[in-house]
Design a protein around this motif. Sequence first.
Motif, PDB file in Angstrom:
ATOM      1  N   PHE A   1       1.499   3.766   4.917  1.00 55.48           N
ATOM      2  CA  PHE A   1       1.091   2.490   4.331  1.00 55.48           C
ATOM      3  C   PHE A   1       1.356   2.443   2.818  1.00 55.48           C
ATOM      4  CE2 PHE A   1      -1.988   2.186   8.112  1.00 55.48           C
ATOM      5  CZ  PHE A   1      -0.988   1.608   8.878  1.00 55.48           C
ATOM      6  N   LEU A   2       1.372   3.620   2.182  1.00 56.90           N
ATOM      7  CA  LEU A   2       1.771   3.670   0.767  1.00 56.90           C
ATOM      8  C   LEU A   2       3.249   3.283   0.639  1.00 56.90           C
ATOM      9  CD1 LEU A   2       0.288   4.323  -1.846  1.00 56.90           C
ATOM     10  CD2 LEU A   2       1.056   6.682  -1.668  1.00 56.90           C
TER      11      LEU A   2
ATOM     12  N   TYR B   1       4.660   1.256   2.632  1.00 52.37           N
ATOM     13  CA  TYR B   1       4.638  -0.201   2.878  1.00 52.37           C
ATOM     14  C   TYR B   1       4.438  -0.951   1.557  1.00 52.37           C
ATOM     15  CZ  TYR B   1       3.016  -4.578   5.141  1.00 52.37           C
ATOM     16  OH  TYR B   1       2.852  -5.867   5.561  1.00 52.37           O
ATOM     17  N   ILE B   2       3.485  -0.466   0.741  1.00 53.25           N
ATOM     18  CA  ILE B   2       3.249  -1.104  -0.565  1.00 53.25           C
ATOM     19  C   ILE B   2       4.471  -0.899  -1.457  1.00 53.25           C
ATOM     20  CG2 ILE B   2       1.809  -1.122  -2.648  1.00 53.25           C
ATOM     21  CD1 ILE B   2      -0.515  -0.059  -0.949  1.00 53.25           C
TER      22      ILE B   2
ATOM     23  N   VAL C   1       7.638  -3.192  -1.203  1.00 52.30           N
ATOM     24  CA  VAL C   1       7.694  -4.589  -1.671  1.00 52.30           C
ATOM     25  C   VAL C   1       7.623  -4.686  -3.189  1.00 52.30           C
ATOM     26  CG1 VAL C   1       6.580  -5.388   0.437  1.00 52.30           C
ATOM     27  CG2 VAL C   1       5.191  -5.013  -1.581  1.00 52.30           C
ATOM     28  N   GLU C   2       7.503  -3.551  -3.867  1.00 52.69           N
ATOM     29  CA  GLU C   2       7.190  -3.554  -5.292  1.00 52.69           C
ATOM     30  C   GLU C   2       8.386  -3.622  -6.241  1.00 52.69           C
ATOM     31  OE1 GLU C   2       4.787  -0.278  -7.916  1.00 52.69           O
ATOM     32  OE2 GLU C   2       6.525   0.304  -6.756  1.00 52.69           O
TER      33      GLU C   2
ATOM     34  N   PHE D   1      11.273  -4.000  -8.940  1.00 56.06           N
ATOM     35  CA  PHE D   1      11.561  -5.161  -9.802  1.00 56.06           C
ATOM     36  C   PHE D   1      12.781  -5.932  -9.307  1.00 56.06           C
ATOM     37  CE2 PHE D   1      13.136  -7.183 -13.745  1.00 56.06           C
ATOM     38  CZ  PHE D   1      12.007  -7.907 -14.071  1.00 56.06           C
TER      39      PHE D   1
ATOM     40  N   LEU E   1      13.686  -6.562  -6.380  1.00 56.14           N
ATOM     41  CA  LEU E   1      13.367  -7.448  -5.249  1.00 56.14           C
ATOM     42  C   LEU E   1      12.630  -8.721  -5.682  1.00 56.14           C
ATOM     43  CD1 LEU E   1      12.428  -4.927  -2.402  1.00 56.14           C
ATOM     44  CD2 LEU E   1      14.586  -6.098  -2.811  1.00 56.14           C
ATOM     45  N   ILE E   2      12.155  -8.744  -6.932  1.00 54.07           N
ATOM     46  CA  ILE E   2      11.532  -9.981  -7.431  1.00 54.07           C
ATOM     47  C   ILE E   2      12.576 -11.103  -7.446  1.00 54.07           C
ATOM     48  CG2 ILE E   2      10.428 -11.021  -9.481  1.00 54.07           C
ATOM     49  CD1 ILE E   2       9.170  -8.280 -10.017  1.00 54.07           C
TER      50      ILE E   2
ATOM     51  N   PRO F   1      12.165 -13.797  -4.153  1.00 53.95           N
ATOM     52  CA  PRO F   1      11.423 -15.066  -4.215  1.00 53.95           C
ATOM     53  C   PRO F   1      11.971 -16.024  -5.267  1.00 53.95           C
ATOM     54  CG  PRO F   1      10.095 -13.270  -5.118  1.00 53.95           C
ATOM     55  CD  PRO F   1      11.287 -12.643  -4.447  1.00 53.95           C
TER      56      PRO F   1
ATOM     57  N   ALA G   1       7.553 -13.971   1.123  1.00 54.97           N
ATOM     58  CA  ALA G   1       6.611 -12.955   1.615  1.00 54.97           C
ATOM     59  C   ALA G   1       6.929 -12.563   3.052  1.00 54.97           C
ATOM     60  CB  ALA G   1       5.182 -13.480   1.515  1.00 54.97           C
TER      61      ALA G   1
ATOM     62  N   MET H   1       9.660 -10.218   2.649  1.00 57.51           N
ATOM     63  CA  MET H   1       9.270  -9.009   1.916  1.00 57.51           C
ATOM     64  C   MET H   1       8.377  -8.085   2.739  1.00 57.51           C
ATOM     65  SD  MET H   1      10.878  -9.112  -0.900  1.00 57.51           S
ATOM     66  CE  MET H   1      10.124  -7.596  -1.395  1.00 57.51           C
ATOM     67  N   VAL H   2       7.445  -8.648   3.531  1.00 61.66           N
ATOM     68  CA  VAL H   2       6.591  -7.759   4.339  1.00 61.66           C
ATOM     69  C   VAL H   2       7.431  -7.047   5.400  1.00 61.66           C
ATOM     70  CG1 VAL H   2       4.354  -8.876   3.947  1.00 61.66           C
ATOM     71  CG2 VAL H   2       5.783  -9.680   5.832  1.00 61.66           C
ATOM     72  N   VAL H   3       8.471  -7.737   5.883  1.00 66.15           N
ATOM     73  CA  VAL H   3       9.377  -7.076   6.841  1.00 66.15           C
ATOM     74  C   VAL H   3      10.154  -5.961   6.133  1.00 66.15           C
ATOM     75  CG1 VAL H   3      11.413  -7.412   8.310  1.00 66.15           C
ATOM     76  CG2 VAL H   3       9.551  -9.050   8.386  1.00 66.15           C
TER      77      VAL H   3
END
Lengths: 191, 427
Positions: B45-46, B48-49, B52-53, B55, B57-58, B61, B278, B281-283
């Motif tokens: 899960f780390l 997973y975080i 998405v973090e 820069f 990939l910003i 959106p 999102a 990004m969650v995918v």
Amino acid sequence: MSQVELPARVDTATRPVAGLLPAGPPAPAPVLWLARIVDWSIVLIGATMATLVFANVIVHNLFHGDIAWTTEFCELLMVWVTFLGGAAATRRGAHMVVGELVNRLPGGARRLAYAAIQVVVLVTLGLLAWYGVGIADAGRSSELTVLGWPMATQYVALPVASAITMVFVAWDLIEILRGRTYAQRYGEAHP
Amino acid sequence: MILFETFGLFVFATLLGVPLVYGLLVATAGMIWWNGLTHPLTSVFLTYIGGVEPFILIAVPLFMLAGEILSRGGVGLRIVSFATKLLGFLPGGLGIATVTSCLIFGGVSGSAIADTAAIGSVMAPAMVRKGYKPAFAGALMSTAGTLAVIMPPSIPMLVYAFVSGASVRDLFIAGVVPAVIFAVGLSIDCIRVGRSTGCDRGDARSPAREIWTAFVAAFPALLMPVIILGGIWTGIFTPTEAAAVAAAYGLFVSMVIYKDLRARDLPELLLKSFTTSAVVMVVIGATSCLAWLITVEQVPVQIAGMVTHYATSQWTFLLLVNMALLALGCFIEPVPALILAAPLLVPLSVAFKIDPVHLGLIMTCNFAIGLYTPPVGGTLMVGARLAGVGMASVVKALIPQMMISVTILFVITYVPSISMSLVRALR
């Protein structure tokens, strides 16, 4: 001369709008309030990210400077807006899904399948929230490099957004068990 | 092998209707439990975080925001009007104008779905009124819309750059010539249909003054890809910053020049673009978990052993890559497919002396075709909906276009100079 008739303007708005934001599916007042908080948080975080990144371009090119903290702050905001956006997408049934098989099932079996899917999602979200609390707790002792804030400020987005998403999924599960169809729950046909 | 077990569980969960993001997480956690592995879920899960973090990939959106602003602001309509007046005299002219509009709008939006919806909402009904079969109109929207992911800016290319470490700038530049070749290929099919069915033998040429007026109206939109690519190429801004510039420029064009957008529309646009982002990004985050598991389980090494057993040359390796990616693209959307496949293929491509930028382009083109192949095709669904026909009839109508696209894919694959010449010239 071209014989093609093109419209003067394309109206791309497809959903009912309550105030400045789309209303989304109907739900009890507490769920709706939670949804509005999530929606407006996304709007504010998104506007902040776009403004900061653009401001850095201006500062960089016109004033030959650099707002050093924007990169780290935007990464922090990115985690928050992604997981909150995931919650908003869940409420609107907007996640990527392959619905072809489920949609071919007869009424009762389809309802059972929808309920089973939401139970799987709830369990997964429960794991994300549970382990997310542990990750955030461990992140209290380490700091973000430039901002100096605890890493927990970033990590806590996962359990918070997962818990919020659980509320939306739980409400949807109740609606499924009450016999509400997909169209009644989301206001449109299944994708 | 754990890869096939995990992939099997993921496909099973997804086909049952579990959303992709949760299907990926269930498959990853399920395989750890099923195989009695000792990896803690905290690490999963780390990842997973962490997925998405970054820069870079910003930009996802922000490019979506730019695309949303421009779609809502009527930029698509002006592009369509210009392309129709310029090319409407050709046989199949309306189809060619559709393809050209998708190519130009693709240089603005970076998203195939946005491209298909923005241009298709105008052109699909216009094509049907002209006499084209609705299934053909839907097919053309499905295929031409995917030019957006090959023509820069491209969201799948951004994601590939993040996974592979390849230069976004080089990837974007590599996409320009292939996107134009795909557009020409699709236009040839439009000429064939326009002539053979007699529905569109070409209108009279538009007067130069009308073409000029349409060009002036579309000019601010046509300038946008130049600003984005030019800014990245000259190093004035990074790809992420380019996305913010695109959004700001889109706001200026839509609110100040065209006056199609009001300030009160902005909250809804922000919500829509960041929620849509999102979903992607969650995918990406969940696929990162799966990619992490298969990496720590040494799967890439096993795959490399298998591939090098069958592929003894660069030629056969590329053939296997194209076949595997076309198959994968039928079931998975481009972004998660890239995250899954890139960590396996990039090290192998180095061994076969293939430039990672060229590989990224091949992967993007494969997954662009996957967008209109059943059973899971993003633009296929939108194209069918816009044309008001079933997916099956659209699939039947797009077979010639698919054959053209696959042929072009193989040409691009085996003649790297098509995409890489411009990259090398501008490096």
